[in-house]
Design a protein around this motif. Sequence first.
Motif, PDB file in Angstrom:
ATOM      1  N   THR A 103     -49.735 -42.249  32.221  1.00  0.00           N
ATOM      2  CA  THR A 103     -48.331 -42.324  32.659  1.00  0.00           C
ATOM      3  C   THR A 103     -48.186 -41.541  33.958  1.00  0.00           C
ATOM      4  O   THR A 103     -48.421 -40.327  33.988  1.00  0.00           O
ATOM      5  N   LEU A 143     -50.158 -47.494  33.301  1.00  0.00           N
ATOM      6  CA  LEU A 143     -49.629 -47.568  31.935  1.00  0.00           C
ATOM      7  C   LEU A 143     -50.544 -48.398  31.040  1.00  0.00           C
ATOM      8  O   LEU A 143     -50.822 -48.035  29.895  1.00  0.00           O
ATOM      9  N   LEU A 167     -47.335 -49.710  36.337  1.00  0.00           N
ATOM     10  CA  LEU A 167     -47.743 -50.596  35.244  1.00  0.00           C
ATOM     11  C   LEU A 167     -49.263 -50.601  35.081  1.00  0.00           C
ATOM     12  O   LEU A 167     -49.791 -50.656  33.961  1.00  0.00           O
ATOM     13  N   TYR A 168     -49.984 -50.537  36.215  1.00  0.00           N
ATOM     14  CA  TYR A 168     -51.455 -50.516  36.161  1.00  0.00           C
ATOM     15  C   TYR A 168     -51.933 -49.294  35.385  1.00  0.00           C
ATOM     16  O   TYR A 168     -52.794 -49.397  34.489  1.00  0.00           O
TER      17      TYR A 168
END
Length: 454
Positions: free
Chosen positions: A220, A215, A212-213
């Motif tokens: 990705t 992203l 998530l960080y």
Amino acid sequence: MGFLHRFEHILTRLPEVERPRYALSFSDRIKWTGFILVIYFLLGEVALYGLDPRAVDLFENLRAVIAGKFGSVISLGIGPIVTASIILQILVGGKLIDLDLSNPRDKLIYSGTQKLLAIAFTIFEASVMVLMGALPGLNNDPHYQLLIIAQLTFGGILIIYMDEIVSRWGFGSGIGLFIVAGVCAEIAVGAFNPLPAVKGEAVPSGRIMAFLYFLFNNQTRFDLLVPILGTLLVFAAVVYAESVRVEIPLTYGRFRGAKGRYPIKFIYASNIPVIFASILMANIQLWASMLERVGYPLLGEFAGNRPVSGLAYYIQRPHPVYSPDFDPIVALVYSILLIGFSILFSKFWVETAGMDPKTVAKQLQSGGMVIPGFRGDIRIIEKILNRYIPSVTILGGAAVGGLAAFGDLTGALGGGTGVLLTVGILYHLYEQMAREQLFEVHPMLRRFMGELGI
């Protein structure tokens, strides 16, 4: 004869946890299981007094399976218990010790011998870990070394008796409970830990949090999710394998019209073989480290906490396939050995745990069970069981070893072996809890099932 008699007297008089004198309720078993689990986590936070802060965990890759927290009084985890079980399984399975486990007296001797061996291995492994530098004392002070050995021995003996409490007063076994606790904690931390692995960095150490960080920073990194995917695949495969079984129809002579089925599961020996295989590999690494430190690296040499040569190098958990350090030869040898050991211990477990065709046939016949269309001759029952049990013993052992190896190669959180064991243990725990709830609602069913020998 006098010595043997006295030794037998000692084995049958070892301190043990008293068995419940009444049928425990579901809530009572939940309370005891939860109580022991809390004690286990608390012991994991009790640091070894006098331990050198520079100590390195030699068994980091097997920590989830050993179920012991490094640097605490339970650093040895379930290692001594399982090692004692392996030795005793080999001795009894190889007929080097003649014990009939259907005989109550021999069963008591077996239990006492296992406990005595577990205590002996606790003292031995504690001494080796300290004296060989795996858990060194401050400044190699002999007083600190003796103190650490005493703490490890105390913690190891507590684990032995906590396992006994869970087995008799709770659900499942202490060994299974501690493995599940350790692996679940490792999965949770490995997936969701928001803190960075190294102080000063910004990337969280948890795989999902790190994904998530990146992203949110327009990157990705799907490679971060490979361990999550490996964990889910092993989880799904084990749940499916646990549901695969052959059911042999039975009728009960004493109750007209009473029918049942004897299930022979695909994973017939459960997850016990892969526990034995993993602990055996851990012990080989322990001996390799010990021999290297005394100047005889016969089993391999180490760099930090990882072996870099010899047999110990090939039996360590390999780096995952996406890692730049991945070695396909190590991965292949490790997988073959893990599968081979799992098959071997699966056969040993079935023979010594009363799960072989002859013993099962005897149990069914003594319970008045017969196979429809056949006479109640024990030889007929044994012949039919022989069609399935030897095959599923080997195939099931190979399957659990293969799944564990697959999980390790994909970097599954908690390790492939850890995830495999956790899912299997939780599956059996769920079955036992559902059964206990059924008995609590229908008390007469417990007596009826007891008469059937189920």
